[in-house]
Design a protein around this motif. Structure first.
Motif, PDB file in Angstrom:
ATOM      1  N   THR A 135       0.798  -1.229   0.000  1.00  0.00           N
ATOM      2  CA  THR A 135       0.000   0.000   0.000  1.00  0.00           C
ATOM      3  C   THR A 135       0.825   1.270   0.000  1.00  0.00           C
ATOM      4  O   THR A 135       0.288   2.357   0.193  1.00  0.00           O
ATOM      5  CB  THR A 135      -0.928   0.017   1.232  1.00  0.00           C
ATOM      6  OG1 THR A 135      -0.143  -0.052   2.429  1.00  0.00           O
ATOM      7  CG2 THR A 135      -1.907  -1.132   1.187  1.00  0.00           C
ATOM      8  N   GLY A 181       1.513   3.533   4.909  1.00  0.00           N
ATOM      9  CA  GLY A 181       0.322   3.142   5.651  1.00  0.00           C
ATOM     10  C   GLY A 181       0.432   3.566   7.093  1.00  0.00           C
ATOM     11  O   GLY A 181       1.449   4.120   7.528  1.00  0.00           O
ATOM     12  N   SER A 201      -4.601   3.887   4.318  1.00  0.00           N
ATOM     13  CA  SER A 201      -4.841   3.266   3.021  1.00  0.00           C
ATOM     14  C   SER A 201      -6.328   3.119   2.724  1.00  0.00           C
ATOM     15  O   SER A 201      -7.166   3.111   3.630  1.00  0.00           O
ATOM     16  CB  SER A 201      -4.174   1.891   2.962  1.00  0.00           C
ATOM     17  OG  SER A 201      -2.789   2.002   3.149  1.00  0.00           O
ATOM     18  N   SER A 228      -7.471   1.327   7.624  1.00  0.00           N
ATOM     19  CA  SER A 228      -7.946   1.507   6.250  1.00  0.00           C
ATOM     20  C   SER A 228      -9.245   2.296   6.245  1.00  0.00           C
ATOM     21  O   SER A 228     -10.062   2.189   7.157  1.00  0.00           O
ATOM     22  CB  SER A 228      -8.149   0.151   5.569  1.00  0.00           C
ATOM     23  OG  SER A 228      -9.085  -0.646   6.286  1.00  0.00           O
ATOM     24  N   ASN A 278       1.064   7.811  -2.286  1.00  0.00           N
ATOM     25  CA  ASN A 278       1.813   6.651  -2.770  1.00  0.00           C
ATOM     26  C   ASN A 278       2.462   6.933  -4.105  1.00  0.00           C
ATOM     27  O   ASN A 278       2.419   6.141  -4.990  1.00  0.00           O
ATOM     28  CB  ASN A 278       0.883   5.430  -2.877  1.00  0.00           C
ATOM     29  CG  ASN A 278       0.443   4.985  -1.508  1.00  0.00           C
ATOM     30  OD1 ASN A 278       1.102   5.288  -0.527  1.00  0.00           O
ATOM     31  ND2 ASN A 278      -0.667   4.271  -1.438  1.00  0.00           N
TER      32      ASN A 278
END
Length: 656
Positions: free
Chosen positions: A510, A513, A600, A639, A656
């Motif tokens: 991911t 995170g 994420s 998340s 990201n």
């Protein structure tokens, strides 16, 4: 897909076991595993009827799904059918017997129960009027070869069931707080018992129509539970107090008990727990102070463990231990599957005979959840001793947060989060504070029912006395700068900064995170999603320059799931007050951001967005506060469901 569920081998295939020589001792009642409080009798609520709490109800009796739910129901019934059928070729492969002819439409590999009234493990809560619940099935099955979609389905089923349990528990406590006479001391409300009883009455307990050997689909190693009753609700361990869950001899196909799970909680002085290897003491023979006072006998759960060893039946191991900050004083962590490789009768520390069972953890399983919790505890105290390499900074917030935010990367040389200034709270346009009401509540000692701020929330507070969100709402008004209540007021939950220690970390899956070093309780506040608020005109300018923005209107409305009691109460209506207009602003996090910006995306998140106002009264510009949808163990990644975002927007693009 037909091979996902196979009947467990019939134990009559094996030769009669040799007689076990045991001392002649007086018969004693099995000793229950220590519990924070014994369950109290609780009857069904008015208007609710007792029903069998089967995981997979008869499709003919299910409500008609809407068009939007058609795929979900189709998948539900497809998986349900897997648990209703067995195939001869799989049975023969695993050495099963007692197969009825193929022509028999009701063919089952396990002999049906002939004496269900003597079911021991089904005694959970006895309702008033001496009515009994339907018993658990004794049919042993093992779930195999689940496809990714099956894993996602079962995980979501477990997740929603646990969320309902937590929502009911918090709701029950909140309702009791409303009607409690503060002048009359009362016993602490057992919300876990009330929640489990309501769910059972509504047929929402899982894994009741089959007794699963091995892993429970949807329950992951490392999942954390605060209450024994929640273990019963999801079917991980069917005994609310006893440490050994087993099929009684009266229900077994060959007349012998079979154990399927145990709880290791240190309640017996002769237990030895080394993680992968456990020497587990059988039950029975203890007094009320947990001292061994009588010899144990090879019966009930003890005999079930011995028979499981003899037949090679693996058992689930749940560890229970005291945990600081737990609402029940303890936590229960699922640590995976073990095999019983040895048993013997020994003289215990108190001088009485006890049965001991040596269990060894099966290889190639994820790390034990209890190990992860101990590891996180060490990181909180001495991080460099535990992980000498990988830390970039021990406080990404530069002392702006209540607790420091670690930054960790042991994968590559990326140090990108250091390039941004840390923003502790969202910055709104100044004009929002120069207009609107300047009145607040007059609750000098703390807000009480029917105060001004309570009325703004529809006549009730959004949080219980412990600061847990009772149910999600379109908007929550917290007490603000014009209120006379103190900072400790129950209606100031999201204004106190971080409650937990977090770590921003580099992940191959991911990118960047976030995970917590603490156990986060379902319904509790996590942090604010902070950024610089932009008006519509500013949004157009930033979009032209290519900067990525966060659009609050695009976050999925997961708040509707927290506190949704429609499965329990037929008259439940999703909250619509206080109402707000569509959110027409964006947040710039391209130069200033906080820890939330690194969370994420997931379509099955463990965190959701709740809109809150406290320092101004313009409902068009609420704050984005994040709350936990489930119990989040230490070191598990957080998340969010960012919803539908345009290309180049959303967390995955900016971080990201």
């Amino acid at each position: 897909m037909a091979s996902n569920l196979v009947p467990f081998q019939d134990l009559n295939l094996y030769p009669d076991p040799p007689a076990t020589s045991t001392p002649i001792i007086p018969k004693i009642e099995p000793k229950l595993e220590p519990l924070e409080e014994p369950p109290s009798p609780l009857g069904p609520p008015p208007g609710l009827h007792l029903s069998n709490a089967s995981t997979f109800p008869d499709p003919a009796a299910a409500p008609s799904p809407t068009s939007s739910d058609a795929d979900v129901y189709a998948e539900f019934y497809r998986i349900s059918e897997l648990f209703r059928s067995a195939f001869a070729q799989r049975v023969e492969k695993f050495g099963d017997v007692a197969i009825l002819p193929d022509s028999d439409p009701d063919s089952r590999a396990i002999v049906p129960v002939s004496n269900p009234e003597t079911q021991v493990s089904d005694v959970v809560i006895t309702p008033s009027g001496s009515r009994k619940y339907p018993t658990r099935s004794s049919e042993l099955v093992r779930v195999t070869d689940l496809k990714p979609d099956d894993h996602r389905y079962f995980r979501d089923l477990i997740r929603r069931t646990r969320m309902l349990f937590d929502s009911l528990r918090v709701f029950s406590i909140s309702e009791d707080e409303k009607h409690r006479d503060i002048m009359v001391p009362q016993r602490r409300t057992r919300g876990d018992l009330k929640a489990s009883a309501l769910m059972r009455h509504s047929g929402l307990w899982l894994n009741r129509d089959k007794r699963i050997v091995g892993d429970i689909p949807g329950v992951s190693i490392g999942d954390v539970f605060f209450f024994r009753m929640e273990l019963c609700v999801v079917g991980l361990h069917g005994q609310p107090q006893a440490g050994i869950d087993y099929v009684p001899a009266s229900q077994s196909s060959n007349g012998e008990p079979i154990a399927t799970s145990i709880i290791v909680s240190g309640g017996y002085e002769d237990d030895e727990d080394q993680g992968d290897v456990i020497v587990y003491t059988g039950h029975g023979g203890q007094d009320k102070n947990n001292k061994q006072v009588v010899h144990q006998k090879l019966e009930c759960g003890n005999l079930a463990l011995e028979r499981s060893m003899n037949y090679g039946v693996e058992v689930r191991v749940i560890r229970g231990f005291k945990y600081e900050g737990s609402i029940s004083g303890k936590v229960y962590v699922y640590d995976g599957l073990y095999r019983i490789i040895e048993t013997w009768f020994d003289v215990g520390k108190s001088g009485f005979g006890v049965f001991k069972f040596k269990l060894v953890r099966i290889e190639n399983q994820p790390e034990m959840g209890s190990t992860g919790m101990k590891f996180a505890g060490s990181l909180r105290i001495r991080p460099l001793e535990v992980r000498p390499n990988g830390y970039i900074t021990f406080d990404l917030s530069r002392k702006k947060e209540t607790y420091p935010v670690f930054l960790y990367n042991d994968i590559d040389g990326d140090r990108d989060p250091l390039n941004y200034d840390y923003l502790i709270t969202t910055v709104f346009p100044p004009y929002l504070y120069s207009s609107g009401s300047t009145t607040g509540c007059e609750c000098v000692g703390g807000c009480m029912d029917e105060c001004l701020c309570s009325m703004k929330n529809g006549g009730e507070f959004a949080y219980d006395m412990n600061g847990i969100l009772v149910r999600g709402k379109p908007l929550i008004f917290e007490c603000g700068p014009h209120c006379r209540c103190p900072p400790s007021c129950r209606n100031r939950v999201t204004q106190k900064g971080l409650r937990n220690r977090f770590e921003v970390f580099r992940s191959r899956e991911t990118g960047w995170g976030v995970r917590s070093l603490d156990l986060i309780q379902a319904g509790s506040f996590i942090c604010e999603y902070a950024g610089i608020v932009l008006t519509r005109e500013q949004i157009q300018l930033f979009t032209m320059t290519g900067d990525s923005l966060i659009y609050p209107s695009r976050f999925a409305e997961r708040w509707k799931e927290w506190g949704d009691l429609s499965q329990i109460f037929s008259d439940y209506v999703c909250p619509t007050y206080p109402s707000i207009p569509p959110l027409d602003f964006a947040m710039d996090v391209s130069k200033l951001r906080n820890v939330a910006c690194y969370i994420s995306h997931s379509s099955s998140p463990n965190v959701f967005v709740q809109l809150v106002l406290h320092d101004h009264n313009n409902v068009c510009f609420p704050r984005l506060m994040l709350f936990a949808m489930e119990n989040i163990p230490p070191m598990r990644e957080l998340s969010l469901d960012y919803g539908v975002a345009d290309e180049g927007m959303g967390k995955l693009a900016i971080c990201n």
